[in-house]
Design a protein around this motif. Sequence first.
Motif, mmCIF file in Angstrom:
data_model
loop_
_atom_site.group_PDB
_atom_site.id
_atom_site.type_symbol
_atom_site.label_atom_id
_atom_site.label_comp_id
_atom_site.label_asym_id
_atom_site.label_seq_id
_atom_site.Cartn_x
_atom_site.Cartn_y
_atom_site.Cartn_z
ATOM 1 N N SER A 1 -39.339 -77.650 104.356
ATOM 2 C CA SER A 1 -40.041 -78.692 103.369
ATOM 3 C C SER A 1 -41.451 -78.876 103.231
ATOM 4 O O SER A 1 -41.865 -78.927 102.150
ATOM 5 N N PRO B 1 -32.809 -74.991 100.960
ATOM 6 C CA PRO B 1 -33.489 -75.918 100.272
ATOM 7 C C PRO B 1 -34.357 -75.585 98.925
ATOM 8 O O PRO B 1 -34.448 -76.313 98.248
ATOM 9 N N ILE C 1 -33.828 -77.341 95.594
ATOM 10 C CA ILE C 1 -34.913 -77.886 94.778
ATOM 11 C C ILE C 1 -35.175 -77.343 93.336
ATOM 12 O O ILE C 1 -35.302 -77.937 92.371
ATOM 13 N N THR D 1 -40.567 -83.657 94.284
ATOM 14 C CA THR D 1 -40.262 -82.633 95.485
ATOM 15 C C THR D 1 -40.172 -83.248 96.822
ATOM 16 O O THR D 1 -39.352 -83.060 97.481
ATOM 17 N N ILE E 1 -36.906 -83.526 98.904
ATOM 18 C CA ILE E 1 -36.558 -82.791 100.073
ATOM 19 C C ILE E 1 -36.528 -83.969 101.278
ATOM 20 O O ILE E 1 -35.863 -83.564 102.371
ATOM 21 N N TRP F 1 -33.062 -84.706 100.951
ATOM 22 C CA TRP F 1 -32.301 -83.131 101.471
ATOM 23 C C TRP F 1 -32.118 -83.515 103.040
ATOM 24 O O TRP F 1 -30.872 -83.265 103.551
#
Length: 393
Positions: free
Chosen positions: A126, A213, A217, A354, A358, A361
């Motif tokens: 992240s 991830p 993204i 973003t 994240i 996520w």
Amino acid sequence: DTDHFTYDPGFTSTGSCESKISFIDGDKGILQHRGYSIEDLAENCDFMEVAYLLLKGELPNMEEKSKFENDITMHTMVHEQLHKFFDGFRRDAHPMAIMVGVVGALSAFYHDSLDINDPHHRMVSSYRLIAKMPTIAAWAYKYSVGQPFMYPRNDLRYAEDFLHMMFATPCEEYKVNPVLAKAMDRILILHADHEQNASTSTVRLAGSSGANPFACIAAGIACLWGPAHGGANEAVLNMLQEIGTADRVGEFVAKAKDKNDPFRLMGFGHRVYKNFDPRAKIMAKTCHEVLGELGIKDEPLLDIAMQLEKIALEDDYFIEKKLYPNVDFYSGIILKAMGIPTSMFTVLFALARTTGWIAQWQEMIEDPSQRIGRPRQLYTGDVDRKFVPLHQR
Ligand code: SDX
């Protein structure tokens, strides 16, 4: 119920989810992140504070903020080999095409040694994504103008470092205008997260399969690019330039109301806000502040935008359809005043979002009840057809 199957009306699409990150009340024009109003956050915080809040659920104290900023700063450089990815693009490639490709490629550099089931690995991924997006975004711009890439600087704060990488050159010292850095910070805050919008849902759905991830993204960036979503900020500027003068606004409002004309007023309307988009109000205020502080007294596009907003808000069609300016309506005018080209507007939206992607996520991965997303359908095609061999058709 059809002849062939019973459609379970109680069946909830796996697109719906529970979340503690952002709350929207579309009728009241409310947006809150972790319970704090967007108005309070935009007025009193910088982007790193809001990023910390989205990721961790609490506003940081001074020590926590300083450590978080330092942790992010320590990840702003990218693997030197990533330079090579840019060379594969034509110089006139849209920067969003570069972002989809290069961010997706981060999977090959930073994910093979990571386990998304390990909380520490998730945090590192992240931080890496939040830290490296400004570098990749600025390099996408530099590549399009044929200038050398500028490396991140550890002595500059997030928004300031991004603007430095965008506009500095190796030839001379470049000082970022503090007015622009503050405006950029505000713009990043206003775009950071927004509940289950199309691109966030894309990230969640991709992540629900266990994809890494970086790839998730990249999927979110691809979805955001669409002109009905994040691509609208670029489309608004193109629309305002096409309108050209305030006295042509009525002509375009009429086009937007014509059901036979595919033209829509870009920057207007929203799936959820049916009263006003609170971010649009803050963006309009920021727009006037920035133009004033930059001494820009005559911005024709702002005159056209204000005339467009005035006419639309008084028009029965827009009132009946509950169409109001959204976050994208004024943002492009500020970005243009900052010297950022139209093609980079959606890249900035992706850079800011973003952090929201994240955070969402992470929330999904950490939900023990999480299963792979599997939206269902209502089948309306033929069934049980008799097969006819080719030579008889
Ligand atoms: C973002 O979901 C999010 O949260 C997204 C976002 C985020 O932060 O992630 O907020 C960011 O994507 C903002 C939206 C940016 N897009 C635009 O500005 C593009 C222009 N706007 C539209 O394309 C549209 O308003 C949408 C895509 C935003 C919403 O599409 P809908 O759901 O079809 O619009 P609606 O339900 O509000 O439409 C109601 C009616 C429809 O007419 P009818 O079918 O009922 O006859 O209004 C019409 C639409 O055709 N309409 C418009 C219009 N937007 C909707 N007519 C003219 N101009 C417009 N802009």
